[in-house]
Design an enzyme around this catalytic site. Structure first.
Site, PDB file in Angstrom:
ATOM      1  CB  SER A  19      40.452  38.516  61.903  1.00 36.10           C
ATOM      2  OG  SER A  19      40.927  37.229  61.623  1.00 36.10           O
ATOM      3  CG  ASN A  94      35.895  31.497  58.204  1.00 34.92           C
ATOM      4  OD1 ASN A  94      36.336  31.628  57.082  1.00 34.92           O
ATOM      5  ND2 ASN A  94      36.252  32.284  59.223  1.00 34.92           N
ATOM      6  CE1 TYR A 159      44.673  26.480  55.015  1.00 32.17           C
ATOM      7  CE2 TYR A 159      45.434  26.659  52.749  1.00 32.17           C
ATOM      8  CZ  TYR A 159      44.565  27.041  53.760  1.00 32.17           C
ATOM      9  OH  TYR A 159      43.591  27.993  53.511  1.00 32.17           O
ATOM     10  CE  LYS A 163      41.198  25.685  54.441  1.00 32.07           C
ATOM     11  NZ  LYS A 163      40.016  26.073  55.213  1.00 32.07           N
ATOM     12  CB  VAL A 192      41.048  36.085  50.494  1.00 24.62           C
ATOM     13  CG1 VAL A 192      40.084  37.253  50.708  1.00 24.62           C
ATOM     14  CG2 VAL A 192      40.373  34.993  49.680  1.00 24.62           C
TER      15      VAL A 192
HETATM   16  N1  LIG Z   1      42.952  34.209  53.230  1.00 27.08           N
HETATM   17  C1  LIG Z   1      43.074  33.326  52.247  1.00 27.08           C
HETATM   18  O1  LIG Z   1      43.859  33.525  51.295  1.00 27.08           O
HETATM   19  C2  LIG Z   1      42.252  32.068  52.253  1.00 27.08           C
HETATM   20  C3  LIG Z   1      42.136  31.342  51.060  1.00 27.08           C
HETATM   21  C4  LIG Z   1      41.390  30.174  51.059  1.00 27.08           C
HETATM   22  C5  LIG Z   1      40.785  29.745  52.217  1.00 27.08           C
HETATM   23  N2  LIG Z   1      40.922  30.457  53.371  1.00 27.08           N
HETATM   24  C6  LIG Z   1      40.300  29.944  54.580  1.00 27.08           C
HETATM   25  O2  LIG Z   1      39.452  30.916  55.120  1.00 27.08           O
HETATM   26  C7  LIG Z   1      39.272  30.664  56.521  1.00 27.08           C
HETATM   27  C8  LIG Z   1      39.401  31.972  57.291  1.00 27.08           C
HETATM   28  O3  LIG Z   1      40.723  32.455  57.157  1.00 27.08           O
HETATM   29  P1  LIG Z   1      41.066  34.014  57.014  1.00 27.08           P
HETATM   30  O4  LIG Z   1      41.792  34.158  55.744  1.00 27.08           O
HETATM   31  O5  LIG Z   1      39.890  34.838  57.275  1.00 27.08           O
HETATM   32  O6  LIG Z   1      42.166  34.134  58.188  1.00 27.08           O
HETATM   33  P2  LIG Z   1      42.231  35.016  59.528  1.00 27.08           P
HETATM   34  O7  LIG Z   1      41.948  36.440  59.217  1.00 27.08           O
HETATM   35  O8  LIG Z   1      43.549  34.675  60.129  1.00 27.08           O
HETATM   36  O9  LIG Z   1      41.049  34.430  60.423  1.00 27.08           O
HETATM   37  C9  LIG Z   1      41.149  33.181  61.054  1.00 27.08           C
HETATM   38  C10 LIG Z   1      40.067  33.094  62.104  1.00 27.08           C
HETATM   39  O10 LIG Z   1      40.117  31.781  62.711  1.00 27.08           O
HETATM   40  C11 LIG Z   1      40.025  31.946  64.130  1.00 27.08           C
HETATM   41  N3  LIG Z   1      40.675  30.842  64.831  1.00 27.08           N
HETATM   42  C12 LIG Z   1      41.940  30.408  64.683  1.00 27.08           C
HETATM   43  N4  LIG Z   1      42.192  29.412  65.548  1.00 27.08           N
HETATM   44  C13 LIG Z   1      41.051  29.203  66.260  1.00 27.08           C
HETATM   45  C14 LIG Z   1      40.679  28.316  67.311  1.00 27.08           C
HETATM   46  N5  LIG Z   1      41.560  27.442  67.823  1.00 27.08           N
HETATM   47  N6  LIG Z   1      39.426  28.383  67.800  1.00 27.08           N
HETATM   48  C15 LIG Z   1      38.541  29.290  67.312  1.00 27.08           C
HETATM   49  N7  LIG Z   1      38.831  30.144  66.317  1.00 27.08           N
HETATM   50  C16 LIG Z   1      40.073  30.114  65.800  1.00 27.08           C
HETATM   51  C17 LIG Z   1      40.716  33.288  64.408  1.00 27.08           C
HETATM   52  O11 LIG Z   1      40.217  33.863  65.605  1.00 27.08           O
HETATM   53  P3  LIG Z   1      40.945  33.902  67.042  1.00 27.08           P
HETATM   54  O12 LIG Z   1      42.419  34.009  66.790  1.00 27.08           O
HETATM   55  O13 LIG Z   1      40.345  35.106  67.698  1.00 27.08           O
HETATM   56  O14 LIG Z   1      40.539  32.620  67.704  1.00 27.08           O
HETATM   57  C18 LIG Z   1      40.229  34.106  63.220  1.00 27.08           C
HETATM   58  O15 LIG Z   1      38.969  34.679  63.504  1.00 27.08           O
HETATM   59  C19 LIG Z   1      40.309  29.605  56.900  1.00 27.08           C
HETATM   60  O16 LIG Z   1      39.683  28.348  56.990  1.00 27.08           O
HETATM   61  C20 LIG Z   1      41.264  29.635  55.720  1.00 27.08           C
HETATM   62  O17 LIG Z   1      41.924  28.417  55.546  1.00 27.08           O
HETATM   63  C21 LIG Z   1      41.619  31.621  53.407  1.00 27.08           C
END
Ligand SMILES: NC(=O)c1ccc[n+]([C@@H]2O[C@H](COP(=O)([O-])OP(=O)(O)OC[C@H]3O[C@@H](n4cnc5c(N)ncnc54)[C@H](OP(=O)(O)O)[C@@H]3O)[C@@H](O)[C@H]2O)c1
Length: 263
Positions: A19, A94, A159, A163, A192
């Site tokens: 995702s 990621n 968190y 980071k 995001v």
């Molecule tokens: N969205 C934001 O505002 C934002 C801002 C800054 C940084 N980030 C960073 O971006 C990265 C991606 O986040 P996102 O925003 O894309 O969130 P997301 O849509 O919730 O995606 C998170 C992903 O991590 C996977 N995941 C979670 N636990 C896992 C585990 N134990 N083993 C393997 N995979 C796992 C999930 O897949 P499954 O559940 O299928 O395992 C999913 O594919 C994160 O590191 C987040 O901290 C996000």
């Protein structure tokens, strides 16, 4: 060239590819002709995305179902990818989730799992795949950090600290390997639109609309920055403009302000 050219036996390993940013990394790397290995726990989503990418771009897309909190499974990843005949030319660390709320009221296990996913898994996968890149004199690691790592964040303490680890670790390792043909790039997005904040109530959700960007922009700037060999990439002009305040404002001014905003 900070990104290796696409190769038939090479792949871009993307964690958290089911995702949000991970799925978008997969789409954009595949569109550039790279084979991708899609890692997450939700198999069905990975299979659907892999089929979509192969059909649309003619690249090899491998679902790699793995829970990164399962140490045994995680430690076998290099072997598993090699078993598929794949060399990891680019690694995108990621996968993650984000807890929010006061630490004294936190779900302790979630805090520990978050730390293990955002710190331990990033370090372990880098340790598995970086030496090969250095030996080949070519490769790239993109560690998805966050602007949350620029300062301590009351009400998201664990968190933000995790980071900060990803950012510091990336910058230091980048300095070690950049002259050896390998880039380690920390992608530091602000908020995001993804599924990240669906699971846990998080104070970032209260930030105004102007602060938010879409996943396609975030990932495009992340890949372009890594391709230029950039150590740190902050996607979005408005986020870049605000970043110095987060990074350099004195803590005695910043912490009470953020504590009140995020309470
Ligand atoms: N969205 C934001 O505002 C934002 C801002 C800054 C940084 N980030 C960073 O971006 C990265 C991606 O986040 P996102 O925003 O894309 O969130 P997301 O849509 O919730 O995606 C998170 C992903 O991590 C996977 N995941 C979670 N636990 C896992 C585990 N134990 N083993 C393997 N995979 C796992 C999930 O897949 P499954 O559940 O299928 O395992 C999913 O594919 C994160 O590191 C987040 O901290 C996000």
């Amino acid at each position: 060239m900070a990104l290796p050219e696409p190769a038939a036996d090479g792949t871009v390993l993307i964690t958290g590819a089911s995702s949000g940013l991970g799925a978008e990394f997969a789409r954009q790397f595949a569109a550039r002709g790279y084979g991708v290995a899609l890692l997450a726990r939700r198999e069905e989503r990975l299979r659907t995305l892999a089929s979509e990418l192969t059909a649309r771009h003619g690249v090899r897309a491998e679902p790699v179902v793995c829970d990164l909190l399962d140490v045994e499974a995680r430690d076998r990843l290099r072997e598993r990818l090699a078993g598929l005949g794949l060399r990891v030319d680019v690694l995108v660390n990621n996968a993650g989730f984000a807890t929010g709320g006061a630490f004294h009221e936190a779900d302790y296990q979630a805090e520990i799992d978050q730390l293990r996913l955002l710190c331990e898994a990033y370090v372990t996968l880098t340790a598995q795949f970086l030496p090969g890149m250095v030996a080949r004199g070519s490769g790239c690691v993109i560690n998805v950090a966050s602007t949350a790592g620029f300062q301590p964040l009351p009400h998201s303490a664990g968190y933000a600290a995790a980071k900060a680890h990803a950012l510091s670790f990336s910058e230091a390792v980048h300095a070690e390997v950049r002259r050896l043909g390998v880039t380690v790039s920390a992608l530091c997005p602000g908020p995001v639109h993804t599924e990240l904040f669906e699971k846990y109530d998080h104070p970032v959700e209260r930030l105004p609309g102007i602060a938010w960007i879409h996943a396609d922009q975030c990932v495009r700037e992340g890949i372009e920055g890594a391709a230029r060999g950039k150590r740190v990439v902050v996607p979005g002009l408005q986020v870049r403009a605000g970043a110095p305040f987060a990074r350099y404002m004195p803590r005695f001014v910043q912490l009470p302000l953020v504590e009140r905003l995020f309470r």
